[in-house]
Design a protein around this motif. Sequence first.
Motif, mmCIF file in Angstrom:
data_model
loop_
_atom_site.group_PDB
_atom_site.id
_atom_site.type_symbol
_atom_site.label_atom_id
_atom_site.label_comp_id
_atom_site.label_asym_id
_atom_site.label_seq_id
_atom_site.Cartn_x
_atom_site.Cartn_y
_atom_site.Cartn_z
ATOM 1 N N GLY A 141 0.787 -1.224 0.000
ATOM 2 C CA GLY A 141 0.000 0.000 0.000
ATOM 3 C C GLY A 141 0.816 1.270 0.000
ATOM 4 O O GLY A 141 0.307 2.329 0.358
ATOM 5 N N ALA A 142 2.111 1.182 -0.379
ATOM 6 C CA ALA A 142 2.922 2.400 -0.422
ATOM 7 C C ALA A 142 2.440 3.302 -1.544
ATOM 8 O O ALA A 142 2.120 2.830 -2.638
ATOM 9 C CB ALA A 142 4.394 2.039 -0.638
ATOM 10 N N SER A 143 2.405 4.605 -1.265
ATOM 11 C CA SER A 143 1.977 5.543 -2.297
ATOM 12 C C SER A 143 3.082 5.661 -3.348
ATOM 13 O O SER A 143 4.218 5.223 -3.133
ATOM 14 C CB SER A 143 1.725 6.917 -1.681
ATOM 15 N N THR A 144 2.732 6.256 -4.508
ATOM 16 C CA THR A 144 3.728 6.396 -5.570
ATOM 17 C C THR A 144 4.936 7.177 -5.072
ATOM 18 O O THR A 144 6.078 6.817 -5.342
ATOM 19 C CB THR A 144 3.094 7.122 -6.768
ATOM 20 N N VAL A 148 8.765 5.841 -4.947
ATOM 21 C CA VAL A 148 9.859 6.513 -5.661
ATOM 22 C C VAL A 148 10.966 6.901 -4.690
ATOM 23 O O VAL A 148 12.131 6.566 -4.893
ATOM 24 C CB VAL A 148 9.327 7.754 -6.415
ATOM 25 N N THR A 149 10.607 7.610 -3.611
ATOM 26 C CA THR A 149 11.656 8.182 -2.767
ATOM 27 C C THR A 149 12.341 7.133 -1.908
ATOM 28 O O THR A 149 13.527 7.260 -1.629
ATOM 29 C CB THR A 149 11.084 9.288 -1.857
ATOM 30 N N ARG A 150 11.618 6.106 -1.479
ATOM 31 C CA ARG A 150 12.241 5.139 -0.574
ATOM 32 C C ARG A 150 12.823 3.927 -1.281
ATOM 33 O O ARG A 150 13.748 3.316 -0.781
ATOM 34 C CB ARG A 150 11.208 4.636 0.462
ATOM 35 N N HIS A 151 12.260 3.565 -2.427
ATOM 36 C CA HIS A 151 12.669 2.302 -3.032
ATOM 37 C C HIS A 151 13.368 2.470 -4.384
ATOM 38 O O HIS A 151 14.447 1.935 -4.596
ATOM 39 C CB HIS A 151 11.460 1.381 -3.184
ATOM 40 N N ILE A 152 12.731 3.203 -5.295
ATOM 41 C CA ILE A 152 13.291 3.243 -6.655
ATOM 42 C C ILE A 152 14.491 4.193 -6.722
ATOM 43 O O ILE A 152 15.569 3.825 -7.179
ATOM 44 C CB ILE A 152 12.211 3.669 -7.677
ATOM 45 N N LEU A 153 14.295 5.429 -6.242
ATOM 46 C CA LEU A 153 15.339 6.445 -6.410
ATOM 47 C C LEU A 153 16.670 6.047 -5.770
ATOM 48 O O LEU A 153 17.709 6.118 -6.427
ATOM 49 C CB LEU A 153 14.835 7.788 -5.858
ATOM 50 N N PRO A 154 16.677 5.606 -4.482
ATOM 51 C CA PRO A 154 17.976 5.256 -3.887
ATOM 52 C C PRO A 154 18.705 4.178 -4.667
ATOM 53 O O PRO A 154 19.927 4.173 -4.735
ATOM 54 C CB PRO A 154 17.595 4.744 -2.483
ATOM 55 N N ASN A 155 17.962 3.255 -5.284
ATOM 56 C CA ASN A 155 18.601 2.182 -6.031
ATOM 57 C C ASN A 155 19.081 2.614 -7.404
ATOM 58 O O ASN A 155 19.822 1.881 -8.059
ATOM 59 C CB ASN A 155 17.640 1.004 -6.180
ATOM 60 N N SER A 156 18.628 3.794 -7.867
ATOM 61 C CA SER A 156 19.028 4.209 -9.214
ATOM 62 C C SER A 156 20.151 5.238 -9.168
ATOM 63 O O SER A 156 20.525 5.785 -10.194
ATOM 64 C CB SER A 156 17.822 4.782 -9.961
#
Lengths: 241, 319
Positions: A141-144, A148-156
């Motif tokens: 249930g994480a919002s977009t 983005v800020t917690r999962h996708i961005l740090p990994n990119s």
Amino acid sequence: MLEGPSANHPLGTDDLGQDLLARMLYGGRISLAVGLAAMVVAVVVGILVGAIAGISRGSVDSGLMWLTDLFLSLPQLPLLLVVVYLFRDSMKEIAGPEVGVVILIIVVIGGLRWMPVARLVRAQFFSLREKEFVEAARALGASTTRQVTRHILPNSLGPVIVAGTIDVAAAIILESTLSFLGLGVPPDIPTWGRILFDAKDYLDFAPHWALFAGGAIFLAVLSINYIGDGLRDALDPRRVM
Amino acid sequence: MSQYLLRRLLIVIPSLIGISLVLFVLLALAPGDPFGELAQNPAVPPEVRAALREKFGLDDPIMVRYFRWLLAMLQGDWGFSFVSRMDVDTLILQRLPVTLIVIGASQVLALVVALPVGVYAAMRPYSLFDQVATTTAFIGFSLPTFFTGLLFILVFSIHLDWLPFVYQTNVSGTGLAFVWEHIRQAIMPVVVLGLFQGGVLTRFVRSAVLDVVRLDYVTTARAKGLRERIVILKHIVRNALIPVVTLIALQMPIVFGGAVVTEQIFRIPGIGSLLIASILANDTPVIMAVTFVTACLVILFNLIADLLYGWLDPRISYR
């Protein structure tokens, strides 16, 4: 007035008798600060554009990528020269004669160099947003924004760090080029490019003046490029073993 | 093929309009005034100035002026340079060939150096030759063009007195002497630009070849008993060149930037030095035309790269 290197003045003096070592140390701070600040502008804009394009599909994505391609085909240096020259007087009124021009140079260099970062971030987002851990976050249930800020961005951020490092070197070269062409910082701020601009007319009888300033730019750029290269080897997942 | 070309050209048009709009708005917003010089001239009464402004439509809204400029430009009327007192298109056509020759020659030089060195280095990764080549390439593209330019002048013009450092348009002499004199004065600018590009391209070529060398089809080619020369030239290099072509096209904006610097150092009468002169003189029509022409050339080179791409890699269909 013009003296070669001596015990009193390790790097010699310029035509006004000013110590070159002192001027280069003072000006170097500004050259490096401009490089770093322009990199921050480029990376922030690049991440914003890349992240928005990477998370949204369809027309927003293709519109932003069209914009990125458009910026990629802009002739950087001519545009930089034009903008800095045309808007320097307005900026001087807003932020003072020295700070104004420096801020203008930082913003314009950053504004012309964000495209590689945007492309990298978008490409990373495309692969990351389909990964299981992002799907798990979505299922929880994480919002977009949180995805983005917690999962996708740090990994990119890996490739972004590499691109950002190389951007610092490119920004230093661009700032020096501007100053070297006489269209950069005001004469009383001795950035390395500005020293080289002053020195180039005395090349035949005071070569030390130009050599030390140019050497400083070269060494700074070379070191930063080496750091970028090392970071690439450390962070690039595709590296050849 | 021609259909693909047509479609690519149709994509180019909005980009060109976008770029010209950006440039035009930027120049229109800038505080500089092409009639600023007249304002300081006491012999020109204010009424005449106002009439001139009205005649050239400088008081109309930006969008009106943009469309007027666009229409005029499409009809081949690029405006009039207030400073040089001649038509902008004649001025640019006068300056463009020199710039294109210097850029073209330096790109050829860069490729002639980068292709063999990059391929040879990648065929023996981490050998002594590879180490020396990559380090040299690294130094080559970390050296700013304005500094190499000054170094060359210092060594080859001042100390050794081999080459002239001011480019002259009207060279005396005829026949071979005339050609030789032109080549002599072009050597330094071309080498300065070419070395920088060569450094960048060597790295591109090396990593592109490294990516291809390990693929199975290369092993197959060797297993068939083909000679090493054929394997390298026909199998490895041809495939490695595909990404390199795109990277070269993406380098074009930087090449034009380098050309501005070298033209300024060696006082070559190309469009780069024209741009700086017109910026300093506030000659808006010329600034607009030069930046726009450079952008068009960059887009043109990208288009050529795309077409070459298809020729090098038949897997990419032109549909």
